[in-house]
Design a protein around this motif. Structure first.
Motif, PDB file in Angstrom:
ATOM      1  N   THR A   1       0.809  -1.216   0.000  1.00 53.97           N
ATOM      2  CA  THR A   1       0.000   0.000   0.000  1.00 53.97           C
ATOM      3  C   THR A   1       0.845   1.270   0.000  1.00 53.97           C
ATOM      4  O   THR A   1       0.321   2.349  -0.224  1.00 53.97           O
ATOM      5  CB  THR A   1      -0.930   0.024   1.229  1.00 53.97           C
ATOM      6  OG1 THR A   1      -0.156  -0.318   2.362  1.00 53.97           O
ATOM      7  CG2 THR A   1      -2.063  -0.948   1.058  1.00 53.97           C
TER       8      THR A   1
ATOM      9  N   GLU B   1     -12.753  -3.767   2.012  1.00 57.69           N
ATOM     10  CA  GLU B   1     -12.166  -3.769   3.357  1.00 57.69           C
ATOM     11  C   GLU B   1     -10.768  -3.166   3.352  1.00 57.69           C
ATOM     12  O   GLU B   1     -10.050  -3.220   4.335  1.00 57.69           O
ATOM     13  CB  GLU B   1     -12.130  -5.191   3.927  1.00 57.69           C
ATOM     14  CG  GLU B   1     -13.521  -5.739   4.249  1.00 57.69           C
ATOM     15  CD  GLU B   1     -14.360  -4.737   5.036  1.00 57.69           C
ATOM     16  OE1 GLU B   1     -13.887  -4.232   6.069  1.00 57.69           O
ATOM     17  OE2 GLU B   1     -15.491  -4.439   4.608  1.00 57.69           O
ATOM     18  N   ASN B   2     -10.376  -2.610   2.225  1.00 61.12           N
ATOM     19  CA  ASN B   2      -9.043  -2.027   2.101  1.00 61.12           C
ATOM     20  C   ASN B   2      -9.084  -0.530   2.419  1.00 61.12           C
ATOM     21  O   ASN B   2      -9.744   0.235   1.725  1.00 61.12           O
ATOM     22  CB  ASN B   2      -8.559  -2.240   0.656  1.00 61.12           C
ATOM     23  CG  ASN B   2      -7.080  -2.027   0.512  1.00 61.12           C
ATOM     24  OD1 ASN B   2      -6.510  -1.181   1.198  1.00 61.12           O
ATOM     25  ND2 ASN B   2      -6.462  -2.780  -0.359  1.00 61.12           N
ATOM     26  N   PRO B   3      -8.362  -0.106   3.478  1.00 63.28           N
ATOM     27  CA  PRO B   3      -8.386   1.321   3.839  1.00 63.28           C
ATOM     28  C   PRO B   3      -7.870   2.216   2.702  1.00 63.28           C
ATOM     29  O   PRO B   3      -8.181   3.400   2.661  1.00 63.28           O
ATOM     30  CB  PRO B   3      -7.444   1.401   5.049  1.00 63.28           C
ATOM     31  CG  PRO B   3      -7.352   0.012   5.574  1.00 63.28           C
ATOM     32  CD  PRO B   3      -7.525  -0.899   4.387  1.00 63.28           C
ATOM     33  N   SER B   4      -7.120   1.638   1.772  1.00 65.49           N
ATOM     34  CA  SER B   4      -6.558   2.437   0.684  1.00 65.49           C
ATOM     35  C   SER B   4      -7.603   2.934  -0.304  1.00 65.49           C
ATOM     36  O   SER B   4      -7.273   3.675  -1.221  1.00 65.49           O
ATOM     37  CB  SER B   4      -5.492   1.638  -0.063  1.00 65.49           C
ATOM     38  OG  SER B   4      -4.383   1.434   0.773  1.00 65.49           O
ATOM     39  N   ARG B   5      -8.849   2.534  -0.121  1.00 63.31           N
ATOM     40  CA  ARG B   5      -9.899   3.121  -0.966  1.00 63.31           C
ATOM     41  C   ARG B   5      -9.857   4.634  -0.878  1.00 63.31           C
ATOM     42  O   ARG B   5     -10.111   5.335  -1.846  1.00 63.31           O
ATOM     43  CB  ARG B   5     -11.275   2.651  -0.482  1.00 63.31           C
ATOM     44  CG  ARG B   5     -11.883   1.591  -1.348  1.00 63.31           C
ATOM     45  CD  ARG B   5     -13.392   1.558  -1.182  1.00 63.31           C
ATOM     46  NE  ARG B   5     -14.041   2.437  -2.138  1.00 63.31           N
ATOM     47  CZ  ARG B   5     -15.283   2.852  -2.010  1.00 63.31           C
ATOM     48  NH1 ARG B   5     -16.009   2.492  -0.991  1.00 63.31           N
ATOM     49  NH2 ARG B   5     -15.809   3.645  -2.921  1.00 63.31           N
ATOM     50  N   ASP B   6      -9.557   5.167   0.318  1.00 64.39           N
ATOM     51  CA  ASP B   6      -9.503   6.627   0.482  1.00 64.39           C
ATOM     52  C   ASP B   6      -8.364   7.240  -0.329  1.00 64.39           C
ATOM     53  O   ASP B   6      -8.465   8.375  -0.774  1.00 64.39           O
ATOM     54  CB  ASP B   6      -9.352   7.002   1.961  1.00 64.39           C
ATOM     55  CG  ASP B   6     -10.669   6.871   2.717  1.00 64.39           C
ATOM     56  OD1 ASP B   6     -11.714   6.688   2.059  1.00 64.39           O
ATOM     57  OD2 ASP B   6     -10.657   6.944   3.957  1.00 64.39           O
ATOM     58  N   VAL B   7      -7.286   6.469  -0.509  1.00 63.43           N
ATOM     59  CA  VAL B   7      -6.157   6.967  -1.304  1.00 63.43           C
ATOM     60  C   VAL B   7      -6.605   7.179  -2.750  1.00 63.43           C
ATOM     61  O   VAL B   7      -6.250   8.165  -3.392  1.00 63.43           O
ATOM     62  CB  VAL B   7      -4.974   5.978  -1.248  1.00 63.43           C
ATOM     63  CG1 VAL B   7      -3.833   6.467  -2.114  1.00 63.43           C
ATOM     64  CG2 VAL B   7      -4.512   5.787   0.193  1.00 63.43           C
TER      65      VAL B   7
END
Lengths: 194, 388
Positions: A38, A58-64
């Motif tokens: 990530t 479920e991946n926090p990197s969606r915000d990226v």
């Protein structure tokens, strides 16, 4: 179906992303890149320059990825398929499966529909596999606990294996508990009485 | 009173406290509400699930609620925020190297944000002269208070956040790792991530954001405007439960218990002691053990934090215009302001005047003229560094 599309899969689960990649390749898509790391995600995605980005919910990197919507930085603007409200059934299927896709550079939605559908079914297949694996693990450990308790009862009360098992089963039924719970209490009690 | 089932999304942060306490202390149950709390990993998920109706309500970044109402960068779904979950609560943390560089360039008290902003400008200029790569700062979301607070601070010292440095979105749990790996030189994030960096010796807290703006709307309880108008009774009960929960948190005598409730593994899931430090506003700011304390660090259920203030919505919209995320229009400003609903708050919980001692313009920025929500043009013209 446009098989020349370049697809990036952002997923921290290497097994799941392998399953998805395999599915896409079987369907004829040859430009598939998997990204698990990530760090510097955005720079890596810009370098790959994909047409479609698939990411697990479920991946926090969606915000990226949201940063790509900011016009000031890049020309290409992705569209999140997930939020296209014209198709409630597709949204529900996406959310249930836990996957989202972004289309980059104004491609028609229809051209990537089959990609999302494929990812949804592969995500679901992965979840089923995981659930089955979990179940098998639990069954195995239950089995071990019951066997140990059986041994304790056989020794302490001089019972046959069958008698020990039916004693636990009848106790479980009477107390409305699972047989593995009764077996666990037998083990606990035996350890305390040691 | 009929029972109602609600599904509410949240991100594990201390400013989800009123929502979590409302449910776990039984304030929602007392209002006949059966609430399922769903912990999420990204603001994108929270926003999307609220927008498409999978959530009835959500713990949401205040600017995301406004962006959603305006349809910025996304589908337009009008949002209503009738309850403020918290003001402030973020901090700016920098790497030890950048901290030393700023300290070396500072011409005054390093606790003063104007001194640090000017020092940062000199550090940036020095790096450019040396041909070094621009500094990189992490923040949590394009439409986030963190983004605007960082930009407001550094631009005041002459640093253009789009030209002179790089700003990148990072999920809060990745901030500390990113500063360790030198992918970023600093970041603006909420609790507990600043403290984690300081405890590991990889960061210095430079400023609490309350030193930059005394009152900044941070998170709101967001619902779809349509849902609010279709379910006025359930909505009112939800707000009432939040009123009780926020007041409970606002009472310092309850902090120990509140910290324990929030620390539960399926809620925020970090040590109660860390949450307690956040509620107390007393943070270790340097690996050498220096502490800084501020009553304003995070405001929940006190200092008028729960009553949504359209002035804050106007300020956030002004930042969106300043940094090129939104075009200036009277209609958009009105829509942004209308997202925050003190009228609903007052009708459900009773009118609550702003306590004395709060800044007159209800923002209290560390620099620049008082904010006038009716003249955003003048506010923007007052700033040299901005997008056009």
């Amino acid at each position: 179906m446009d098989l020349t599309l370049k697809i990036v899969i952002v997923d921290e689960s290497p097994v799941r992303s392998a399953i998805i990649e395999e599915g896409l390749r079987e369907a004829g898509y040859s430009h598939v890149v998997r990204v698990a790391e990530t760090a510097n995600l955005l720079a890596r995605i810009y370098a790959i320059d994909p047409d479609v980005i698939v990411i697990d919910l479920e991946n926090p990197s969606r915000d990226v990825l949201e940063q790509m919507f900011q016009v000031s930085r890049v020309v290409k603007r992705p569209i999140a398929m997930f939020v296209d409200q014209s198709d409630a059934a597709s949204i529900q299927a996406s959310v249930d499966a836990g996957v989202s896709a972004y289309i980059v550079g104004g491609l028609a939605k229809e051209r990537v529909r089959s990609i999302l559908d494929l990812c949804i079914s592969r995500f679901n297949a992965f979840s089923r596999l995981q659930a089955e694996l979990e179940q098998a693990k639990t069954a195995l450990s239950d089995r071990k606990i019951i066997d140990r308790a059986k041994g304790i009862l056989m020794k302490a009360k001089n019972l046959s294996e069958e008698e020990a098992y039916s004693l636990m089963r009848s106790t479980a039924m009477r107390e409305k508990k699972k047989i593995v719970e009764i077996a666990q209490s037998v083990i606990t009690a035996a350890e305390m009485l040691k | 009173m009929s029972g109602a089932r609600l599904c509410i999304g949240f991100i594990p942060l201390v400013d989800a406290g009123a929502l979590i306490v409302a449910v776990d202390k039984g304030f929602t149950a007392a209002e006949g509400l059966d609430v399922e709390l769903v912990r999420e990993v990204s603001w994108s998920n929270v926003r999307d699930k609220l927008n498409i109706g999978l959530f009835d309500a959500a713990h949401l970044l205040a600017p995301v609620a406004i962006a959603s109402s305006l349809g910025l960068g996304h589908v337009k779904v009008p949002i209503v925020a009738a309850f403020g979950l918290g003001l402030n609560g973020n901090a700016i943390t920098v790497s030890p190297a950048l901290h030393a560089a700023i300290a070396a360039q500072a011409d005054g008290d390093i606790g003063d944000p104007m001194v640090t902003a000017r020092a940062l400008a000199r550090v940036v200029a020095g790096r450019r002269m040396q041909g070094e790569a621009p500094l990189t700062f992490g923040m949590t979301f394009p439409y986030s208070t963190h983004n605007y607070q960082l930009r407001f601070w550094m631009a005041a010292g002459g640093v253009d956040p789009d030209q002179d440095i790089r700003l990148v979105v990072l999920p809060p749990p990745y901030m500390v790792e990113s500063i360790v790996k030198k992918h970023v030189d600093g970041f603006c994030v909420g609790a507990p991530w600043n403290s984690v960096a300081v405890d590991l010796g990889v960061g210095h807290i430079l400023h609490f954001v309350s030193e930059i703006l005394q009152r900044a709307a941070e998170k709101v309880l967001a619902v779809r405007a349509r849902w609010a108008s279709e379910n006025p009774d359930v909505f009112a009960r939800l707000i009432r439960a939040h009123g009780k929960a926020a007041a409970y948190i606002g009472d310092a005598a309850n902090r120990e218990e509140v910290a324990a409730i929030l620390a539960a593994p399926d809620r925020i899931g970090v040590a109660a002691e860390v949450i307690r430090r956040t509620l107390d506003g007393r943070l270790k700011i340097s690996p050498d053990g220096t502490y800084r304390a501020s009553e304003r660090y995070l405001l929940i259920g006190r200092a008028g934090a729960a009553r949504p203030d359209p002035v804050h919505a106007a300020w956030l919209y002004a930042q969106m215009v300043r940094w090129g995320q939104a075009l200036m229009s009277a209609e958009a400003l009105a829509e942004a302001r209308a997202t925050f609903r003190p009228d609903l708050y007052d009708s459900i919980l009773g009118a609550a005047p702003l306590p004395s001692g709060e800044p007159a313009d209800r923002i209290g920025a560390f620099t620049g003229p008082a904010f006038d929500p009716n003249d955003i043009g003048a506010h923007l013209n007052g700033w040299k560094i901005r997008r056009r």
